[in-house]
Design a protein around this motif. Structure first.
Motif, PDB file in Angstrom:
ATOM      1  N   ALA A  55       0.926  -1.229   0.122  1.00 36.86           N
ATOM      2  CA  ALA A  55      -0.066   0.020   0.143  1.00 36.86           C
ATOM      3  C   ALA A  55       0.658   1.303   0.047  1.00 36.86           C
ATOM      4  O   ALA A  55       0.387   2.274  -0.395  1.00 36.86           O
ATOM      5  CB  ALA A  55      -0.919   0.013   1.241  1.00 36.86           C
ATOM      6  N   PHE A  56       2.101   1.108   0.514  1.00 37.82           N
ATOM      7  CA  PHE A  56       2.905   2.407   0.527  1.00 37.82           C
ATOM      8  C   PHE A  56       3.089   3.135  -0.592  1.00 37.82           C
ATOM      9  O   PHE A  56       3.101   4.588  -0.550  1.00 37.82           O
ATOM     10  CB  PHE A  56       4.111   2.032   1.458  1.00 37.82           C
ATOM     11  CG  PHE A  56       3.911   2.046   2.746  1.00 37.82           C
ATOM     12  CD1 PHE A  56       4.048   3.319   3.509  1.00 37.82           C
ATOM     13  CD2 PHE A  56       3.841   0.884   3.479  1.00 37.82           C
ATOM     14  CE1 PHE A  56       3.987   3.449   4.954  1.00 37.82           C
ATOM     15  CE2 PHE A  56       3.646   0.759   4.947  1.00 37.82           C
ATOM     16  CZ  PHE A  56       3.691   2.046   5.598  1.00 37.82           C
ATOM     17  N   PRO A  57       3.450   2.864  -2.061  1.00 34.48           N
ATOM     18  CA  PRO A  57       3.512   3.389  -3.023  1.00 34.48           C
ATOM     19  C   PRO A  57       2.281   4.377  -3.179  1.00 34.48           C
ATOM     20  O   PRO A  57       2.113   5.414  -3.849  1.00 34.48           O
ATOM     21  CB  PRO A  57       3.644   2.476  -4.083  1.00 34.48           C
ATOM     22  CG  PRO A  57       4.318   1.222  -3.537  1.00 34.48           C
ATOM     23  CD  PRO A  57       3.424   1.120  -2.002  1.00 34.48           C
ATOM     24  N   TYR A  58       1.149   3.679  -2.990  1.00 35.24           N
ATOM     25  CA  TYR A  58      -0.299   4.533  -3.168  1.00 35.24           C
ATOM     26  C   TYR A  58      -0.553   5.627  -2.027  1.00 35.24           C
ATOM     27  O   TYR A  58      -0.848   6.599  -2.479  1.00 35.24           O
ATOM     28  CB  TYR A  58      -1.269   3.446  -3.316  1.00 35.24           C
ATOM     29  CG  TYR A  58      -1.158   2.441  -4.473  1.00 35.24           C
ATOM     30  CD1 TYR A  58      -1.517   2.902  -5.548  1.00 35.24           C
ATOM     31  CD2 TYR A  58      -0.850   1.080  -4.115  1.00 35.24           C
ATOM     32  CE1 TYR A  58      -1.381   1.919  -6.725  1.00 35.24           C
ATOM     33  CE2 TYR A  58      -0.771   0.350  -4.946  1.00 35.24           C
ATOM     34  CZ  TYR A  58      -1.026   0.660  -6.402  1.00 35.24           C
ATOM     35  OH  TYR A  58      -0.801  -0.446  -7.257  1.00 35.24           O
ATOM     36  N   PHE A  59      -0.080   5.040  -0.751  1.00 33.94           N
ATOM     37  CA  PHE A  59      -0.063   6.158   0.286  1.00 33.94           C
ATOM     38  C   PHE A  59       0.617   7.373   0.046  1.00 33.94           C
ATOM     39  O   PHE A  59       0.112   8.598   0.115  1.00 33.94           O
ATOM     40  CB  PHE A  59       0.521   5.628   1.501  1.00 33.94           C
ATOM     41  CG  PHE A  59      -0.212   4.583   2.031  1.00 33.94           C
ATOM     42  CD1 PHE A  59      -1.738   4.599   1.858  1.00 33.94           C
ATOM     43  CD2 PHE A  59       0.212   3.427   3.034  1.00 33.94           C
ATOM     44  CE1 PHE A  59      -2.438   3.462   2.577  1.00 33.94           C
ATOM     45  CE2 PHE A  59      -0.821   2.608   3.602  1.00 33.94           C
ATOM     46  CZ  PHE A  59      -2.078   2.581   3.564  1.00 33.94           C
ATOM     47  N   LYS A  60       1.951   7.233  -0.516  1.00 31.00           N
ATOM     48  CA  LYS A  60       2.877   8.111  -0.846  1.00 31.00           C
ATOM     49  C   LYS A  60       2.139   9.137  -1.883  1.00 31.00           C
ATOM     50  O   LYS A  60       2.181  10.399  -1.884  1.00 31.00           O
ATOM     51  CB  LYS A  60       4.177   7.876  -1.447  1.00 31.00           C
ATOM     52  CG  LYS A  60       5.180   8.649  -1.673  1.00 31.00           C
ATOM     53  CD  LYS A  60       6.639   8.243  -1.870  1.00 31.00           C
ATOM     54  CE  LYS A  60       7.504   9.466  -2.176  1.00 31.00           C
ATOM     55  NZ  LYS A  60       9.011   8.758  -2.613  1.00 31.00           N
ATOM     56  N   THR A  61       1.665   8.498  -3.184  1.00 28.98           N
ATOM     57  CA  THR A  61       0.936   9.622  -4.017  1.00 28.98           C
ATOM     58  C   THR A  61      -0.289  10.142  -3.772  1.00 28.98           C
ATOM     59  O   THR A  61      -0.215  11.438  -3.992  1.00 28.98           O
ATOM     60  CB  THR A  61       0.916   8.777  -5.460  1.00 28.98           C
ATOM     61  OG1 THR A  61      -0.039   7.725  -5.102  1.00 28.98           O
ATOM     62  CG2 THR A  61       1.944   8.148  -6.009  1.00 28.98           C
ATOM     63  N   VAL A  62      -1.038   9.839  -2.962  1.00 36.12           N
ATOM     64  CA  VAL A  62      -2.154  10.400  -2.627  1.00 36.12           C
ATOM     65  C   VAL A  62      -2.136  11.223  -1.414  1.00 36.12           C
ATOM     66  O   VAL A  62      -2.650  12.359  -1.401  1.00 36.12           O
ATOM     67  CB  VAL A  62      -3.327   9.359  -2.077  1.00 36.12           C
ATOM     68  CG1 VAL A  62      -3.638   8.378  -3.265  1.00 36.12           C
ATOM     69  CG2 VAL A  62      -3.104   8.378  -0.805  1.00 36.12           C
ATOM     70  N   ILE A  63      -1.219  10.886  -0.651  1.00 29.70           N
ATOM     71  CA  ILE A  63      -0.829  12.063   0.389  1.00 29.70           C
ATOM     72  C   ILE A  63      -0.158  13.294  -0.140  1.00 29.70           C
ATOM     73  O   ILE A  63      -0.378  14.289   0.263  1.00 29.70           O
ATOM     74  CB  ILE A  63       0.102  11.585   1.564  1.00 29.70           C
ATOM     75  CG1 ILE A  63      -0.867  10.421   2.450  1.00 29.70           C
ATOM     76  CG2 ILE A  63       0.756  12.511   2.397  1.00 29.70           C
ATOM     77  CD1 ILE A  63       0.296   9.496   3.281  1.00 29.70           C
ATOM     78  N   SER A  64       0.795  13.107  -1.165  1.00 28.87           N
ATOM     79  CA  SER A  64       1.609  14.150  -1.684  1.00 28.87           C
ATOM     80  C   SER A  64       0.335  15.044  -2.545  1.00 28.87           C
ATOM     81  O   SER A  64       0.875  16.147  -2.769  1.00 28.87           O
ATOM     82  CB  SER A  64       2.329  13.555  -2.968  1.00 28.87           C
ATOM     83  OG  SER A  64       3.561  12.878  -2.254  1.00 28.87           O
TER      84      SER A  64
END
Length: 401
Positions: free
Chosen positions: A296-305
């Motif tokens: 999930a972390f790659p998606y977390f990074k993009t949506v938080i950004s």
């Protein structure tokens, strides 16, 4: 050196075979799959976010059944919680009621053959769904019936995220408090839960389509809440989620144990953020399966950004499957926001179009956020090298998570 090359080559061939098996198996399944489609209905709907309260009402309704009990669960454990559930089924069968129990092969692997034999001796009909099969063996062991449906007398229906086991009561020290969301329906929608159970029952037992009369489909009264049940069979779920996200004007809340969206869903969330929609994602802080959190972390990074807020529930385990759009629509069911639910599993969700019900659901979600910590880009960047390595491995295995 030569031996190493042989080993690498053999591993490559095995991986290629697995990928081909998965692709062709899913293609064949989608071609042959018969997906039920239901209209909007009117029912009374009750929301549960605590397993103890759910089991109390579910078991009460089962004990007071007068005609039949149809129950489908992805997972039934071998513990005291499941023993109580199965004991009720045996008691009702002994009273002369028709009792059918449908289990997923892998999800309910804990249920022993001796237990099934004992259930059948009491007159309970038991079928197991998705047994491993050729020619697409790898696909067959990955495709699961993830639905949780119980229909009592054709008048009361339950559907949602809870399975049967002590962890769902918060009694497993490994997980602690268990948060999940489940629905009880009384009214028109029950006939659709019945139809979905019956379709899966006939498929599991390889039965020809039968005549299911008034006993199973009694006359039902309309309730106050407009809703629509949406079953998916390893396809079509992306379209359902996309339409919900596209309708959002102010806010989107996504509650899921596994945040591994398809690329179209990922892009649609970024588009929603770009047009000013507030996006909140709520996931567990701990994982119940290897690598799923890392994936999930790659998606977390993009949506938080892009401006989303991501919270991680730390009080126990978070298993909810909920999406809330603005103040008018929510989706509660069995499907996770991940690729397994999107592309492999049989799922069923309930779209609810009622502001008062949505408000109650959001109040429950705010309780969960209160027991969560906000995920930051700093935390993501400062994870250990081992954690980042698991993230890279998870990208390869993401389609199976």
């Amino acid at each position: 050196m030569e031996i190493a090359l042989y080993i690498i080559g053999a591993i490559g061939l095995i991986l290629a075979w697995l990928a081909l098996d998965l692709h062709l198996g899913r293609k064949k399944h989608l071609k042959e799959s018969k997906r039920l489609k239901f209209p909007k209905r009117q029912s009374e709907i009750f929301l549960y976010a605590d397993g103890n309260l759910l089991y109390k009402d579910l078991y009460h309704d089962m004990r007071h059944a007068t005609s039949h009990i149809h129950s489908l669960f992805y997972m039934v454990r071998d513990d005291h919680a499941s023993k109580e559930f199965l004991s009720i089924l045996k008691d009702k069968a002994d009273q002369g009621l028709e009792v059918r129990l449908l289990l997923d092969y892998f999800g309910s692997f804990d249920v022993k053959k001796e237990t099934i034999k004992e259930l059948e001796q009491h007159g309970i009909e038991v079928e197991v769904y998705h047994k491993p099969a050729f020619p697409f063996f790898f696909f067959s062991i990955n495709q699961r019936n993830h639905r949780k449906i119980t229909v009592i007398d054709g008048k009361i229906g339950y559907v949602g995220g809870f399975n049967i086991g002590k962890e769902y009561l918060g009694q497993d020290p490994e997980f602690g408090v268990w948060r999940d969301y489940h629905l009880k329906l009384e009214g028109e929608g029950v006939q659709d839960l019945q139809a979905q159970f019956i379709q899966n029952w006939e498929q599991a037992g390889d039965f020809p389509p039968g005549e299911w009369g008034e006993m199973y489909y009694p006359e039902l009264v309309k309730g106050p809440i407009t809703h629509k049940l949406v079953p998916t069979n390893g396809g079509h779920l992306t379209d359902t989620f996309l339409k919900l996200i596209q309708k959002a004007e102010k806010s989107i809340i996504i509650c899921t144990p596994y945040f591994i969206p398809s690329e179209p869903l990922h892009e649609e969330l970024l588009s929603a953020l770009a047009r000013g929609v507030k996006v909140t994602v709520l996931v567990p802080a701990k994982a119940d399966h290897p690598l799923v959190m890392d994936a999930a972390f790659p998606y977390f990074k993009t949506v938080i950004s892009a401006g989303a807020e991501v919270y991680r529930f730390y009080l126990g385990f978070y298993h909810a499957k909920v999406m809330v759009i603005d103040d008018h629509t929510c989706d509660i069911g069995t499907a996770n926001f991940d690729k397994r639910s999107l592309f492999l599993n049989n799922e069923i969700n309930c779209l609810i179009f009622d502001k008062e019900f949505v408000h109650k659901t959001v109040q429950e979600i705010h309780k969960d956020i209160h027991n969560s910590e906000k995920l930051t880009l700093e935390f993501i960047e400062n994870r250990s090298l081992m954690a980042k390595g698991r993230e890279q491995l998870s990208k390869i295995l993401a389609p199976l998570m």
